[in-house]
Scaffold this motif. Structure first.
Motif, short mmCIF file in Angstrom:
data_model
loop_
_atom_site.label_atom_id
_atom_site.label_comp_id
_atom_site.label_asym_id
_atom_site.label_seq_id
_atom_site.Cartn_x
_atom_site.Cartn_y
_atom_site.Cartn_z
N TYR A 370 0.85 -1.21 0.00
CA TYR A 370 0.00 0.00 0.00
C TYR A 370 0.88 1.25 0.00
CZ TYR A 370 -2.40 3.91 2.27
OH TYR A 370 -2.85 5.16 2.58
N TRP A 371 1.93 1.23 0.81
CA TRP A 371 2.76 2.43 0.99
C TRP A 371 3.30 2.95 -0.35
CZ3 TRP A 371 1.03 3.14 5.54
CH2 TRP A 371 1.01 2.14 6.50
N PRO A 372 4.04 2.11 -1.12
CA PRO A 372 4.59 2.65 -2.37
C PRO A 372 3.49 2.96 -3.39
CG PRO A 372 5.00 0.29 -2.27
CD PRO A 372 4.45 0.70 -0.94
N SER A 373 2.42 2.18 -3.38
CA SER A 373 1.36 2.39 -4.37
C SER A 373 0.73 3.76 -4.15
CB SER A 373 0.26 1.32 -4.24
OG SER A 373 0.84 0.05 -4.26
N PHE A 374 0.39 4.04 -2.91
CA PHE A 374 -0.21 5.34 -2.61
C PHE A 374 0.80 6.46 -2.87
CE2 PHE A 374 -0.47 8.92 0.22
CZ PHE A 374 -1.73 9.42 -0.10
N HIS A 375 2.00 6.28 -2.33
CA HIS A 375 2.98 7.36 -2.31
C HIS A 375 3.34 7.83 -3.72
CE1 HIS A 375 6.73 9.51 -1.37
NE2 HIS A 375 6.15 9.73 -0.22
N GLN A 376 3.62 6.87 -4.61
CA GLN A 376 4.06 7.25 -5.95
C GLN A 376 3.01 8.09 -6.68
OE1 GLN A 376 5.08 3.78 -8.17
NE2 GLN A 376 6.45 3.05 -6.60
N TYR A 377 1.78 7.61 -6.63
CA TYR A 377 0.75 8.31 -7.41
C TYR A 377 0.26 9.57 -6.71
CZ TYR A 377 0.84 4.90 -11.03
OH TYR A 377 1.26 4.15 -12.08
N ALA B 258 16.39 -1.50 -5.86
CA ALA B 258 16.72 -2.82 -5.29
C ALA B 258 16.67 -2.76 -3.76
CB ALA B 258 18.09 -3.27 -5.76
N TYR B 259 17.18 -1.68 -3.20
CA TYR B 259 17.17 -1.53 -1.74
C TYR B 259 15.73 -1.54 -1.23
CZ TYR B 259 17.81 0.40 2.91
OH TYR B 259 17.77 0.59 4.27
N GLN B 260 14.87 -0.76 -1.91
CA GLN B 260 13.47 -0.69 -1.46
C GLN B 260 12.80 -2.06 -1.58
OE1 GLN B 260 12.39 2.46 -4.07
NE2 GLN B 260 12.63 4.05 -2.52
N GLU B 261 13.06 -2.73 -2.68
CA GLU B 261 12.45 -4.06 -2.86
C GLU B 261 12.92 -5.02 -1.76
OE1 GLU B 261 10.17 -5.45 -4.80
OE2 GLU B 261 9.70 -3.57 -5.81
N ALA B 262 14.20 -4.94 -1.42
CA ALA B 262 14.75 -5.88 -0.44
C ALA B 262 14.33 -5.51 0.98
CB ALA B 262 16.26 -5.93 -0.54
N PHE B 263 14.51 -4.24 1.34
CA PHE B 263 14.39 -3.90 2.75
C PHE B 263 13.08 -3.21 3.13
CE2 PHE B 263 18.93 -4.20 1.75
CZ PHE B 263 19.20 -5.33 2.51
N SER B 264 12.31 -2.76 2.14
CA SER B 264 10.99 -2.24 2.47
C SER B 264 9.93 -3.29 2.23
CB SER B 264 10.66 -1.00 1.63
OG SER B 264 11.59 0.03 1.88
N TYR B 265 10.11 -4.09 1.16
CA TYR B 265 9.07 -5.05 0.82
C TYR B 265 9.53 -6.51 0.96
CZ TYR B 265 8.07 -0.63 -1.39
OH TYR B 265 7.92 0.71 -1.62
N ASN B 266 10.75 -6.70 1.40
CA ASN B 266 11.27 -8.05 1.65
C ASN B 266 11.24 -8.96 0.43
OD1 ASN B 266 11.55 -7.47 4.55
ND2 ASN B 266 9.33 -7.45 4.50
N ASN B 267 11.36 -8.37 -0.76
CA ASN B 267 11.46 -9.19 -1.99
C ASN B 267 12.93 -9.43 -2.29
OD1 ASN B 267 8.76 -9.24 -2.43
ND2 ASN B 267 8.74 -7.38 -3.67
N PHE B 270 13.84 -10.73 -5.92
CA PHE B 270 13.66 -9.72 -6.96
C PHE B 270 14.77 -8.66 -6.86
CE2 PHE B 270 11.54 -5.96 -8.83
CZ PHE B 270 11.23 -6.50 -10.06
N ALA B 271 15.07 -8.26 -5.64
CA ALA B 271 16.14 -7.28 -5.43
C ALA B 271 17.48 -7.82 -5.91
CB ALA B 271 16.22 -6.91 -3.96
N ALA B 272 17.71 -9.10 -5.66
CA ALA B 272 18.96 -9.71 -6.11
C ALA B 272 19.02 -9.70 -7.64
CB ALA B 272 19.06 -11.13 -5.58
N ALA B 273 17.89 -10.01 -8.28
CA ALA B 273 17.86 -10.01 -9.75
C ALA B 273 18.16 -8.61 -10.29
CB ALA B 273 16.50 -10.50 -10.24
N LEU B 274 17.58 -7.59 -9.64
CA LEU B 274 17.86 -6.21 -10.05
C LEU B 274 19.35 -5.89 -9.93
CD1 LEU B 274 14.97 -4.17 -8.39
CD2 LEU B 274 15.57 -4.06 -10.79
N SER B 275 19.93 -6.32 -8.82
CA SER B 275 21.36 -6.05 -8.58
C SER B 275 22.22 -6.76 -9.62
CB SER B 275 21.77 -6.53 -7.19
OG SER B 275 20.93 -6.00 -6.24
N ILE B 276 21.82 -7.98 -9.99
CA ILE B 276 22.62 -8.74 -10.96
C ILE B 276 22.58 -8.03 -12.32
CG2 ILE B 276 22.80 -10.94 -12.21
CD1 ILE B 276 23.56 -11.03 -9.18
N VAL B 277 21.39 -7.58 -12.69
CA VAL B 277 21.26 -6.87 -13.98
C VAL B 277 22.11 -5.60 -13.96
CG1 VAL B 277 19.64 -5.60 -15.46
CG2 VAL B 277 19.02 -7.83 -14.56
N SER B 278 22.03 -4.87 -12.85
CA SER B 278 22.80 -3.63 -12.73
C SER B 278 24.30 -3.91 -12.81
CB SER B 278 22.46 -2.95 -11.40
OG SER B 278 23.28 -1.85 -11.18
#
Lengths: 431, 300
Positions: A370-377, B258-267, B270-278
């Motif tokens: 929810y946080w990023p979805s709301f925030h971005q838009y 990648a940081y947000q995906e890993a540490f905000s959303y615990n993905n 996916f974050a690792a894949a982003l880092s590999i591409v980068s």
């Protein structure tokens, strides 16, 4: 002797209460050794990584939101298996709901928290009860004193703060379709809530969109420097504001949205104590029963009447335990020993009154998106100003769904059903 | 005891470094590669499994790659070109033989280097606050320049980021180029003077060719560093404003995303894949630049 490791995320003033409680606990249970990690973080990431390595602390003081995610990840113990329902009924029902996922209680609350309206009595004699009054007062303050009527923080936690207004306009973050949870941001309530703040900011020019919220952010700095008359922030910053403004500080519930008659209802969050599973904390099977017993005693002790009163007395944390909450209310009605205490009690009354007009925090794993979805838009809506509120609501919903799908938290088959349900509610897009 | 051949003996001296590199560099990289082929996220933290190229497929389906790449190039070149130009210009000034108070100027100019970067960024964050911060309240109006708002405007965010990064980084470039300039034999300039060469001719025929390898080295290392430079963006804009699906509509880069995906959303996967591409993109670019500049010639 059993040793439990405890991750303590209390602030400095809260730790004064915690240390007193800890000393009492160690005296009562000399066979339990408590290793405290002070200044521990809250949130999922640090503990998920420790859990994966089997190194998580045995007991964590966590937010209900992050706790929900940790419980869903299998990091936390289901307390419902060990404590009877009557035990949980001692607490504020919203607080217990905050710590409940799929019918299982995974934490014991030590306080409840939410945002309230802080105002400066130098500029505002009586707080607004409705959004119409809010607009009127903000305009009057702006014209009379040449300062911002409102400063509104749009930092990372904008979605948390905005949820109150969204609810006031009749919205909710999630809906349930065929027993499944779906995002519900694409609604007329979101459109109206966005347009309300847009109007205050760009048409009436009485609201300052502050890049950061709270006492440490621009929002709080403007408020304390007498450059903004109203802000919406949590009681965790209360003492900072009180130290800056003294008896000029006022607090009141967020107003009723005039067009709907509903209160702007902030998310009622809670912090509390949780216990990690042996897989997460690495305690051997042979020691687990004794460790779990010690950990349960600890979290029960830390959320009992005496200790929640300690937190109230030392740090003005709003108790989650009903009896402690009632004590706090009664204490505010006692004659004050001096003017400062009287003023602070008055502010606290306003803060406690807000607890009657809140909404449950959706502590489900889906909430993380929810946080990023709301925030971005929302940022795009306010930044570019070439995107209508309708498009912003549609965009945040669409992004929310795509994120949930990508992470296996949404069944794609039923999205069409949801979209049909929501589409009828929206007005036509603005050109 | 049989004597080891010089090659084997040389390798043994080299072995501790090889072990350190394997442990500190290769292990995390290989682990990231491994994670990127799993479904490790919040709900699969203990029981994650191999999912093949799913994370890479998701990345392509999200449609963010092009936007992130364009943002990344804008950030890297937008920062690097002014940083190198300013560093080089200041180094040339400091290198003047008749410059009075050179040490004092040098000490003042390297001051930004003396402050912890994170603290400087927090200070800059306050300075950019519109209209209350120093930049928007005093400096920009004084220079008759428009306000820069990092929250309301994407161009404002990019401007703020690049100017802040310029302030944080120019001392490094100045110092490296100044050292390079100092190493050019003064006889070359004296001979050029005898031949009647002007300042421009000396610069293009002596200074620039002598610094070719220094410039190439600084460009490559700084390119990679800036590409992965996380803190300025994270602290000043958090990847905003705007949304990452549109190019230059936000300040989101690979590392921040990648940081947000890993540490905000615990993905984590996916974050690792982003880092590999980068990482793969930077490696390809580095190889191209290395080959183009011939910086490794003579080293291997």
């Amino acid at each position: 002797m059993v040793t439990i490791t405890v991750a303590d995320s209390y602030s400095t003033s809260e730790n004064a209460a915690f240390n007193a409680s800890l000393a009492a606990f160690e005296q009562e249970y000399p066979w339990i050794h408590v290793e405290v990690q002070y200044g521990a973080p809250v949130g999922t990431s640090p503990y998920l990584q420790e859990a994966q390595a089997g190194q998580a602390p045995i007991v964590i003081r966590e937010t209900s939101d992050a706790g929900g995610a940790l419980f869903a990840a299998g990091v936390l113990v289901n307390l419902s298996q060990y404590l009877p329902p009557s035990y949980f009924s001692q607490f504020n029902p919203t607080a217990v709901e905050d710590w409940t996922l799929n019918g299982a209680v995974y934490g014991l609350p030590d306080n409840i928290n939410y945002i309230v309206m802080f105002y400066n009595k130098k500029f505002i004699t009586a707080p607004p009860n409705t959004t119409d009054q809010l607009i009127q007062i903000a305009e009057q303050v702006n014209k009379t004193y040449g300062l911002w009527g409102i400063a509104y923080g749009i930092g990372d936690d904008w979605g948390y703060r905005f949820a109150a207004w969204f609810a006031g306009f009749g919205g909710q973050i999630f809906t349930t379709v065929n027993g499944k949870i779906y995002p519900a941001l694409n609604s007329s309530a979101m459109v109206n809530a966005l347009e309300f703040w847009y109007n205050l900011t760009y048409n009436l020019r009485v609201n300052y969109l502050a890049p950061s919220a709270g006492a440490g952010g621009v929002e709080g700095q403007l408020f304390m420097a007498n450059k903004a008359a109203i802000i919406f922030d949590g009681p965790w910053d209360l003492m900072t504001y009180f130290n800056a403004l003294g008896c000029s500080l006022g607090a009141a519930p967020l107003p009723v949205v005039s067009s709907t008659g509903l209160y702007a209802a902030p998310l009622i969050g809670s912090t509390g104590w949780v216990i990690t599973t042996p897989q997460a904390n690495g305690v051997p099977k042979s020691q687990w029963n004794a460790t779990l017993h010690a950990a349960l005693l600890f979290i029960e002790f830390m959320t009992n009447y005496t200790n929640e009163i300690n937190l109230w007395n030392y740090a003005r944390d709003i108790p989650a335990l009903k009896s402690a909450y009632n004590y706090a209310i009664s204490q505010l009605s006692q004659p004050a020993t001096n003017q400062t205490v009287a003023c602070l009690n008055q502010v606290m009354k306003g803060v406690l009154e807000q607890s009657l007009h809140g909404q449950k925090f959706p502590n489900i794993p889906q909430m993380a998106y929810y946080w990023p979805s709301f925030h971005q838009y929302a940022v795009w809506y306010f930044t570019y100003r070439n995107l209508s509120a309708v498009q912003a609501a549609q965009g945040m919903e669409s992004y929310f769904i795509s994120q949930l799908q990508a992470n296996g938290l949404l069944d794609p088959a039923l999205i069409a059903t949801l979209q049909n349900l929501m589409a009828a509610e929206l007005p036509a897009p603005r050109d | 005891m049989p004597r080891l051949s010089p090659k084997v003996e040389g390798f043994l001296y080299f072995l501790p470094l090889v072990v350190a590199v394997l442990f500190l560099f290769l292990y995390p990289v290989l682990y990231a590669v491994y994670i990127s082929f799993t479904n490790m996220n919040l709900l699969h933290i203990f029981n994650y499994r191999f999912v093949g190229l799913l994370q890479y497929e998701l990345m392509l389906r999200q449609g963010y790659l092009a936007s992130l790449l364009i943002n990344e190039v804008a950030w890297t070149l937008g920062s690097l070109i002014p940083m190198m130009a300013l560093g080089f210009a200041l180094a040339l000034i400091l290198n003047q033989r008749d410059l009075y108070g050179r040490s004092l100027f040098y000490a003042i100019l390297i001051l930004p280097w003396a402050f912890p970067g994170f603290i400087s960024l927090l200070v800059w964050s306050g300075m950019w606050t519109d209209p209350y911060g120093f930049m928007n309240r005093y400096l920009l109006p004084f220079l008759h320049l428009p306000h820069v708002n990092l929250v309301h405007s994407v161009w404002g965010a990019w401007t703020g980021l690049i100017v802040t990064n310029l302030w944080l980084s120019f001392p490094y470039y100045m110092t490296v180029f100044y050292s390079g300039l100092q190493s050019i034999p003064s006889e070359l300039y004296e001979l050029a003077d005898v031949d009647g060469a002007g300042a421009l001719a000396k610069f293009t025929r002596i200074t620039l060719p002598s610094l070719k390898k220094t410039i190439a080295f600084v460009f490559i290392t700084s390119f990679v560093f800036t590409w992965n430079n996380f803190y300025p963006i994270y602290v000043l804009t958090g990847g905003g404003p705007g949304i990452p699906s549109k190019p230059i509509a936000s300040t989101e880069t690979f590392i921040v995303y990648a940081y947000q995906e890993a540490f905000s959303y615990n993905n984590y996967a996916f974050a690792a894949a982003l880092s590999i591409v980068s990482t793969a993109i930077t490696m390809v670019l580095a190889v191209i630049v290395l080959k183009f500049t011939g910086i490794l010639e003579g080293l291997v």
